[in-house]
Write a protein that holds these residues in place. Structure first.
Motif, PDB file in Angstrom:
ATOM      1  N   THR A  87       0.831  -1.206   0.000  1.00 39.08           N
ATOM      2  CA  THR A  87       0.000   0.000   0.000  1.00 39.08           C
ATOM      3  C   THR A  87       0.860   1.249   0.000  1.00 39.08           C
ATOM      4  O   THR A  87       0.342   2.348  -0.070  1.00 39.08           O
ATOM      5  N   LYS A  88       2.168   1.067   0.092  1.00 44.96           N
ATOM      6  CA  LYS A  88       3.065   2.218   0.100  1.00 44.96           C
ATOM      7  C   LYS A  88       4.036   2.124  -1.056  1.00 44.96           C
ATOM      8  O   LYS A  88       4.369   1.045  -1.530  1.00 44.96           O
ATOM      9  N   LYS A  89       4.505   3.276  -1.485  1.00 42.22           N
ATOM     10  CA  LYS A  89       5.375   3.343  -2.650  1.00 42.22           C
ATOM     11  C   LYS A  89       6.726   2.663  -2.389  1.00 42.22           C
ATOM     12  O   LYS A  89       7.209   2.612  -1.264  1.00 42.22           O
ATOM     13  N   GLN A 130      16.411   6.009   6.379  1.00 35.69           N
ATOM     14  CA  GLN A 130      16.007   5.668   7.739  1.00 35.69           C
ATOM     15  C   GLN A 130      14.558   6.064   8.006  1.00 35.69           C
ATOM     16  O   GLN A 130      13.785   5.304   8.603  1.00 35.69           O
ATOM     17  N   GLN A 131      14.182   7.246   7.537  1.00 29.86           N
ATOM     18  CA  GLN A 131      12.807   7.704   7.751  1.00 29.86           C
ATOM     19  C   GLN A 131      11.812   6.867   6.954  1.00 29.86           C
ATOM     20  O   GLN A 131      10.728   6.535   7.448  1.00 29.86           O
ATOM     21  N   GLY A 135       7.522   2.535   7.036  1.00 29.46           N
ATOM     22  CA  GLY A 135       6.958   1.346   6.425  1.00 29.46           C
ATOM     23  C   GLY A 135       7.049   1.259   4.919  1.00 29.46           C
ATOM     24  O   GLY A 135       6.401   0.412   4.298  1.00 29.46           O
ATOM     25  N   TYR A 136       7.850   2.120   4.313  1.00 26.45           N
ATOM     26  CA  TYR A 136       8.057   2.038   2.869  1.00 26.45           C
ATOM     27  C   TYR A 136       9.076   0.943   2.542  1.00 26.45           C
ATOM     28  O   TYR A 136       9.947   0.633   3.356  1.00 26.45           O
TER      29      TYR A 136
END
Length: 282
Positions: free
Chosen positions: A3-5, A22-23, A28-29
């Motif tokens: 659901t994430k790029k 890190q971010q 959750g990417y």
């Protein structure tokens, strides 16, 4: 289905690239991150997860870049956001720098970026979506820095090619953004990220003063927070209509404003004569 790029970040073992990776992982990417030294990258991001794909990549080698892109797509299941972050600074007056020193800076900062664009774009174009962030510098807007002419030239090139690229790929649903960071507190001004002239010329005192200031006064005291900068980049990546130009930092805005004021002044000074240069039809 994710659901994430899925992100692809170059120059990820330190600086803004490392902060971004890190971010992204925390949020959750899925991230493919590249570095010349993959062991250094793995030490910097010791996370063991199938969402993180550390890759050794030589920007100057087209096969290496192609393999990295293909591995990203086959391993993570796709590619949505490309961040061309890899690069380094080169100090030296134009007279001081050898042809090879100048070309080396362009090979990494410009032609390496073009290699990534060349192999990532077919996938983005065919899927009809994508985001590409090319990291320039405030030195890609203003070149008024003694001793940074070649570096600024590479970053001006990044800005120009991104503008054209954005126009080329927008019909396919792909958006390109050139990012102009000001001074952020990373390792960018440290010895491993900045080249010095091999044959300095004593006459260039302004260049030596600029070099000393960047190495001793500015390094470690930059006003920009890398965490906040990369949080904004992620936010922009999720926006429906991202900008072609993204300035980062109050200092970047100030320097860009000064450049625009200078440009306007110079245009107005010669406008009457310069606009009277057309053919006069009989």
């Amino acid at each position: 289905m994710t659901t994430k790029k899925i992100w692809f970040v170059t120059g990820a073992s330190k600086g803004l690239g490392l902060t971004l990776v890190q971010q992204l992982l925390t949020a959750g990417y899925a991230v493919a991150a590249t570095s010349r030294n993959v062991e250094e990258l793995k030490r910097a991001v010791p996370l063991k997860t199938d969402q993180f794909l550390p890759l050794a990549m030589d920007l100057g080698n087209e096969d290496s870049v192609r393999q990295a892109i293909e591995t990203t797509i086959s391993t993570l299941g796709g590619l949505d956001v490309v961040v061309n972050n890899a690069g380094y600074g080169q100090i030296g007056a134009l007279e001081e720098l050898s042809d090879q020193e100048a070309r080396n800076n362009f090979e990494v900062n410009v032609f390496g970026m073009l290699n990534v664009i060349r192999y990532a774009t077919p996938h983005l174009r065919q899927q009809g979506s994508g985001r590409v962030f090319n990291i320039s510098s405030i030195g890609g807007i203003s070149g008024d820095f003694p001793g940074w002419g070649v570096y600024c030239a590479t970053k001006f090139a990044v800005a120009g090619l991104t503008e054209s690229y954005a126009a080329e790929v927008k019909p396919f649903g792909v958006y390109a953004t050139v990012v102009y960071p000001g001074y952020f507190r990373t390792e960018f001004l440290s010895a491993g990220s900045v080249g010095k002239p091999q044959t300095p010329i004593d006459a260039y005192q302004a260049v030596r003063d600029s070099q000393t200031a960047h190495e001793q006064q500015i390094n470690g005291n930059q006003p920009g927070d890398p965490q906040k900068a990369m949080e904004l980049l992620i936010q922009v990546s999720e926006s429906e209509n991202p900008p072609v130009h993204l300035l980062l930092g109050a200092d970047a805005y100030q320097l860009a404003g000064q450049k625009m004021a200078t440009l306007q002044h110079d245009m107005q000074q010669w406008q009457e004569a310069a606009t009277a240069t057309a053919f006069v039809e009989a």
